[in-house]
Every structure is written in structure tokens, then in C-alpha cells.
Design an enzyme around this catalytic site. Sequence first.
Site, PDB file in Angstrom:
ATOM      1  N   SER A 140       6.194   7.467 -15.297  1.00 17.05           N
ATOM      2  CA  SER A 140       6.246   6.429 -14.255  1.00 17.05           C
ATOM      3  C   SER A 140       7.189   5.265 -14.507  1.00 17.05           C
ATOM      4  CB  SER A 140       4.854   5.861 -14.017  1.00 17.05           C
ATOM      5  OG  SER A 140       4.149   6.742 -13.197  1.00 17.05           O
ATOM      6  N   LYS A 177       4.305  -5.006 -12.682  1.00 11.19           N
ATOM      7  CA  LYS A 177       3.661  -3.938 -11.917  1.00 11.19           C
ATOM      8  C   LYS A 177       2.232  -4.379 -11.628  1.00 11.19           C
ATOM      9  CE  LYS A 177       2.757   1.070 -12.169  1.00 11.19           C
ATOM     10  NZ  LYS A 177       2.911   2.310 -12.962  1.00 11.19           N
ATOM     11  N   SER A 219       5.227   6.232 -10.746  1.00 14.39           N
ATOM     12  CA  SER A 219       4.440   5.340  -9.924  1.00 14.39           C
ATOM     13  C   SER A 219       4.923   3.891  -9.929  1.00 14.39           C
ATOM     14  CB  SER A 219       2.983   5.351 -10.403  1.00 14.39           C
ATOM     15  OG  SER A 219       2.891   4.817 -11.712  1.00 14.39           O
TER      16      SER A 219
END
Length: 501
Positions: free
Chosen positions: A180, A81, A156
Site C-alpha cells: 500500500s 494517511k 490503499s
Amino acid sequence: MSDLHTLSVAQLVDGLKNKKFSSAELTNHFLNRIEKLDSKVNSFITVDADNARAAAKAADQKRAASDNNTPPTLGIPMAHKDIFCTKGVLTTCGSKMLYNFVSPYDATIVNHIREAGFISLGKLNMDEFAMGSDNESSYYGAVHNPWDLDRVPGGSSGGSAAATAAGFIPVATGSDTGGSIRQPASFCGLTGIKPTYGRVSRFGMIAYASSLDQAGSFGRSAEDCAYLLQPMVGHDTRDATSIKHAVPDYVADMRQAVKDADSSKPFAGLKIGVAKEYFGKGLNSEVEAQVRAALKQYEALGATIVEVHITDPEITLATYYMLAPAEASSNLSRFDGVRFGYRCDDPKNLEDLYTRSRSEGFGPEVQRRILMGTYALSAGYFDAYYTKAQRVRRVILEDFEKAFQECDLIASPTAPTAAYKLGETLDPVSMYLGDVYTIAVNLAGLPAISMPAGFTQNGLPVGLQLIGNHWDDGKLLTTAHLYQQHTNHHTQLSDVAKMGV
Ligand code: GLN
């Protein structure tokens, strides 16, 4: 081999060891898929192809030279990420504010994952500064769900989930402040684990809400998640909130559990708590049906379901959306246009430099959270909002403590709906409501996992969440693994994963 992207991590470990394919072939296969197909998904912000190819070549040489006496995951691709700092590779956190930021150091987990032999193919798209549940707030464009390209992947960590579900990488890192990892895992038909707070170092992970943030992993199965989680866990002197606690061998424990379990009743003796607060209004009926069917499977496999009580999710939601923005407003004050990242053109004076750099560098959702958080922390409102929310946070933890006296794990839907259409939740409050089942876990510092539990009538994945007591990360992985030995929801492939290149 054209189906390398459908193999599990265990199969990749075996294939590399037994020379069925090399790391160079594997890495090229995934990079090729990213190159040909990611224009549909937009899951990567940066593809680090040259470094990945060099690392794959080095991995193959090392394996040959040391006659397989190397870490089992040597040469297996993954991606991070874009919230994790990577030395020499762009780290944007999904924001214009960091459009040019190249970190001078690696996050602790980035180092440890590399030491375990994994090869990073690049950095994955995400909601700006990890604020969001749909991956539509990224400065680098929305991510599309590989099961239905008109839908969001969740957020997210939307890029992490979408890239894994699309067969661009076998596993990915993510971060989870309020869901997330779990919610995008649920929307993309994956397994995703958010470990106990303090289990994984946050050093080098860009902070959103420091008392809630925790890194974890995504994979198609619990076993795949465990392979990547293993090098991530452990104490780190550079993160004051990381905790010294024995590190189990997750994969070995999962395999042992399969051997030890009664094959028809692997969950004999396991008490799963179900709270009616987690099956209340707002829960989509198709999601509810799939989750209840999964719980029936757990029961058929020997588990006992008991009723427990947890804090009303509406109260939890209000608490989270007070505390997370408050912490964010403080954490994000470091982005001032002076030290790194975006700086506005021709500032008239220092005040103008700060104001315009921040107004131009941050997107609307991030600005909204900074405003809400600053308001909650301001003199005169601090006690009424922030201190009160902290008190409610304690009650949420106590409710969980009581619930865990009645059961081993708590089950719920991961999210109230399956993946929604792009653009459907542009109203922020309706997006916040999608976090009702995931945020209490972060407020209480507990571990939780989301696993595929079935599909809606139009083929969208539905996730089941299991919440564990502190440090029960291994128990969550093992439980999901045993469930996945008896079910095949997790082996289904998304539309993009089925596409050849
Ligand atoms: N959707 C939640 C939020 O917007 C959680 C995000 C996260 O876990 N990073 O704050």
C-alpha cells in the site's frame, strides 16, 4: 513564490533556514492548492487548516527566537494517511465505521513527526481499513490520479500518493501491509518506502493485519522520503513488535554515499538479483520494457545483475489472501458499535446492535475480508488454511534468504500494470492480482522501495521495486538516491502539480 510545491524537502529546509520564505507562506501555499484543486483529486478526508496555520506561525517564531538552532525540518508541511490516530482530529480509516472517531491520543509516529517540526495539513483518503489497491473502497469517495484524473492512484494509501503527486504536500505518511505504499508510489510517479517490519512503531496505527502492517513514507525522491522516515523509525515500548536496532542518519548517509561513489559507476560492486518469477504472465509489456530499461541503467552505472529464484508469486498471493483477512477478521472485531464509531439506529437487542452496526458500518470489501478470514480461522478449516499458509510463509522467507546469498538487493516491477481506469477492477480478484510483486516482502518482513523508472506511451508513471534484506532500509534509500542523481524520472510533474492556483 508560486512554485514552492515543486521544491524538494532539501530545498525547503534551505529556503526556511535562509529566510527565502517562511513556514507561514509555505503552509498557506499548500493549503491554497488543496482548497482550489483537491476537488479534482479527493485526496484529503480532513484538512486541518487552522491548526496548521497556527503551527506554522509558531514554527516561524521558534526559528527566529533560536536563530535557526532548531530541527532542520521545522515548519515543513506534510500530511498523514487517515489510518494514524491524531488527537483532536478525525481519524476515519476510510470507513463509515469511524465517521465520527476522534482519537484521545496521537500515534507514536504522529508525535515524532511533529517533534521533528513537520506540520500536518490533515488526513489523507485511503481504501477502507487499508484493504484495496485502487482507493475505490473509501467511504469518502474514490481518489483520482493527478497524472490522469480518470485513473486510480493505487491503494490503499491512494490519498497519500495523490496528494504528494499533486503538489498538495511535499511528503506524506502511509502504511503498507501488502504494497500500500509501493504500489500507489508506482502509480503516481513517486518514491515510497516500506521499512523492515519492526522498524517503525505501529502504536496508534489502526491495525489491518498486524504481522504484516508497517508504516513508511512517500516523497517525490528517495531523499524526500528519508527526511520524513527519519523521525518515524526507532524502538517504541508501546508496540511489542517494534525492535531495538541502531537508527542511522539516512539523509547524511545518502549524501556521504554520493561523495564516496565513483561518479560514473556509483553502483560498482552492487549485485542486483532479478527473478524470472517477477517477470511472468500478467506483466504488462510497456511496464516490463520500462523496468528492464531501468535495470540497464543500473548496469550502465556499475551494478551487476544476477539471476535469483523467489517463491512463485501465485503461491505468495494465495498465502497473503489467507493470512491478511484472517488477521483482519480478528483485528476488526473491536468495531462492534458499542465502544466507539458507528452505531445503528434503534437496535432491538445486543445481537441486532452488533449485526446491523457492522453490516451498515463496513463496506463490501471489508465485509468480504472479514468473512474470508473468519472462515479460514474457524474450527475444522484452521489447519487446512491458516496453518498451511503459515508454513508457506516460512518457505517464502527461506527463498528470500537463499536469494540474498547471491545478491545485495532484488529488483522487480512494483506492479504488473500502470494506473488503471477508475472502475476497471471492481472485480476483487483482478484487484488482488495487482499485488503479486509487493506482498511477498510483507510476508517476509523485508524492506522495499518503489521509485519512478519511466513512463508508458500515454504518460503514466512506472515503478521499479528494490527489495532489501532485513534492516537494509538505508541501503535502499541510498541506492534509489544514487539512481536519482543520474536520472530524471522522479523530477517530472503530474498534470495537477503543473496547475497554478
Ligand atoms: N492491496 C493489498 C490488500 O488489499 C495491500 C493493502 C495494504 O498494503 N494495506 O490487502
